[in-house]
Design a protein around this motif. Structure first.
Motif, PDB file in Angstrom:
ATOM      1  N   LEU A 117       3.947   0.338  -3.521  1.00 57.58           N
ATOM      2  CA  LEU A 117       2.520   0.521  -3.821  1.00 57.58           C
ATOM      3  C   LEU A 117       1.746  -0.788  -3.670  1.00 57.58           C
ATOM      4  O   LEU A 117       0.674  -0.825  -3.061  1.00 57.58           O
ATOM      5  N   GLY A 118       2.325  -1.847  -4.236  1.00 56.80           N
ATOM      6  CA  GLY A 118       1.680  -3.152  -4.134  1.00 56.80           C
ATOM      7  C   GLY A 118       1.492  -3.571  -2.688  1.00 56.80           C
ATOM      8  O   GLY A 118       0.413  -4.029  -2.305  1.00 56.80           O
ATOM      9  N   SER A 119       2.534  -3.368  -1.869  1.00 56.00           N
ATOM     10  CA  SER A 119       2.428  -3.727  -0.449  1.00 56.00           C
ATOM     11  C   SER A 119       1.375  -2.879   0.255  1.00 56.00           C
ATOM     12  O   SER A 119       0.638  -3.378   1.098  1.00 56.00           O
ATOM     13  N   LEU A 120       1.331  -1.586  -0.096  1.00 58.43           N
ATOM     14  CA  LEU A 120       0.367  -0.704   0.560  1.00 58.43           C
ATOM     15  C   LEU A 120      -1.056  -1.169   0.297  1.00 58.43           C
ATOM     16  O   LEU A 120      -1.864  -1.307   1.217  1.00 58.43           O
ATOM     17  N   LEU A 121      -1.355  -1.444  -0.980  1.00 58.93           N
ATOM     18  CA  LEU A 121      -2.709  -1.866  -1.317  1.00 58.93           C
ATOM     19  C   LEU A 121      -3.017  -3.219  -0.687  1.00 58.93           C
ATOM     20  O   LEU A 121      -4.096  -3.434  -0.132  1.00 58.93           O
ATOM     21  N   ALA A 122      -2.048  -4.143  -0.731  1.00 64.08           N
ATOM     22  CA  ALA A 122      -2.266  -5.473  -0.155  1.00 64.08           C
ATOM     23  C   ALA A 122      -2.492  -5.378   1.349  1.00 64.08           C
ATOM     24  O   ALA A 122      -3.365  -6.054   1.899  1.00 64.08           O
ATOM     25  N   SER A 123      -1.713  -4.501   2.024  1.00 61.51           N
ATOM     26  CA  SER A 123      -1.864  -4.413   3.481  1.00 61.51           C
ATOM     27  C   SER A 123      -3.179  -3.737   3.842  1.00 61.51           C
ATOM     28  O   SER A 123      -3.777  -4.034   4.875  1.00 61.51           O
ATOM     29  N   TYR A 124      -3.652  -2.831   2.980  1.00 54.58           N
ATOM     30  CA  TYR A 124      -4.952  -2.201   3.207  1.00 54.58           C
ATOM     31  C   TYR A 124      -6.059  -3.260   3.126  1.00 54.58           C
ATOM     32  O   TYR A 124      -6.957  -3.330   3.964  1.00 54.58           O
ATOM     33  N   LEU A 125      -5.916  -4.116   2.124  1.00 52.38           N
ATOM     34  CA  LEU A 125      -6.850  -5.237   1.956  1.00 52.38           C
ATOM     35  C   LEU A 125      -6.789  -6.152   3.174  1.00 52.38           C
ATOM     36  O   LEU A 125      -7.816  -6.533   3.741  1.00 52.38           O
ATOM     37  N   ALA A 126      -5.570  -6.473   3.601  1.00 49.36           N
ATOM     38  CA  ALA A 126      -5.392  -7.339   4.776  1.00 49.36           C
ATOM     39  C   ALA A 126      -6.018  -6.702   6.005  1.00 49.36           C
ATOM     40  O   ALA A 126      -6.666  -7.377   6.805  1.00 49.36           O
TER      41      ALA A 126
END
Lengths: 94, 208
Positions: free
Chosen positions: A72-81
């Motif tokens: 989940l953390g990676s998903l949100l971070a990659s969306y931000l990226a």
């Protein structure tokens, strides 16, 4: 800990210097063999540990929770990226 | 690569069986993970990173924007792993972040956690956290392999790379290029390499 980091750096440096030596190409295999041995040893340690074997379901649940959190953390971070980096016009222009 | 993953998991389960059946004598030999074996593994990982053609791809493609994605992955994973410690009473924030720092590199991360944690918390706790790290990172790899199309359509083309963690440069690369497009391949490889270097760094930091 310090030893580990030094070994990693020395390994990368030596690998880069000697990258044309052919036998280095076979490293992927020796890495796999080392990992096979180590995980076997790790497995024996776990198997001989009664508390661990009896509670493996519980540990599995905790692992699943941590995995889901990480994903989940990676998903949100990659969306931000994705928003930040494509806002600047993709990755090749400019 | 997938085949060697299956062998890894098989070795692990055969080990567990031997431990359960073989009892104390075998476990005595294996009580402490051989440190020199870990050192040998680390130096091989380094040599492989350095000699690999991928390192060249990485150096030729170093741009700030390409290096940002691994940082986002690290930040997101660690933040949410830290939050998991609220639900897990047994483990503190650092333990949870150490497990998250595996970035789906289950073999190396679990061994490193056992090694580092043993010094500070004893073999019992170290083995427990190592087991959790192994399982958690295997689950993450599976989620990355099978969820890639969903992540790409909901969270953008970087999402499958980010979730794959270190595997974005090998095991998951085919799925990633399929659902995020071929031009993401250099980014995915750099992402994997940067994370591979960060795994021992972060784990040693959180297991102090």
């Amino acid at each position: 800990m310090f030893v580990i980091l030094c070994l990693l750096c020395v390994g990368i440096g030596m690998g880069y210097l000697f990258r044309h030596i052919h036998s280095l190409k076979r490293l992927e295999n020796t890495i796999s063999y080392t990992i096979f041995i180590m995980l076997f040893v790790f497995g024996v340690t776990i198997g001989a540990n009664k508390t661990l074997v009896d509670n493996i379901g519980d540990f599995g649940l905790q692992a699943a929770l941590l995995a889901v959190c990480g994903v989940l953390g990676s998903l949100l971070a990659s969306y931000l990226a994705f928003k930040v980096l494509s806002g600047k016009g993709g990755n090749d222009e400019k | 690569m997938m085949k060697s993953n299956l062998i890894v998991i098989a070795c692990f389960f055969i080990g567990i069986l031997c431990g359960m059946l073989g009892g104390d004598e075998l476990a005595g030999y294996c009580a402490k993970l051989p440190t020199w074996l870990l050192y040998a593994l680390i130096i091989q990982v380094g040599l492989n990173l350095g000699s690999n053609g991928e390192m060249g791809t990485m150096l030729r493609n170093v741009r700030i924007s390409n290096l940002l994605l691994p940082l986002f992955t690290i930040a997101g994973t660690l933040l949410f792993s830290a939050m998991a410690s609220i639900l897990l009473k047994t483990w503190n924030v650092y333990d949870c972040m150490a497990v998250g720092s595996g970035f789906a590199y289950y073999s190396l991360s679990s061994l490193l956690i056992v090694q580092f944690k043993e010094a500070s918390a004893g073999i019992e706790i170290a083995t427990q956290l190592g087991t959790i790290a192994l399982l958690a990172n295997i689950i993450r790899e599976m989620m990355a392999l099978f969820g890639a199309p969903v992540y790409a359509s909901l969270f953008g083309k970087f999402a499958p790379v980010s979730v794959a963690g270190i595997n974005s440069m090998d095991v998951c690369l085919p799925v990633i290029s399929r659902y995020s497009g071929k031009n993401i391949i250099p980014i995915a490889i750099i992402h994997g390499i940067v994370l591979e270097i960060c795994v021992p760094l972060l784990i040693s930091l959180f297991c102090r």
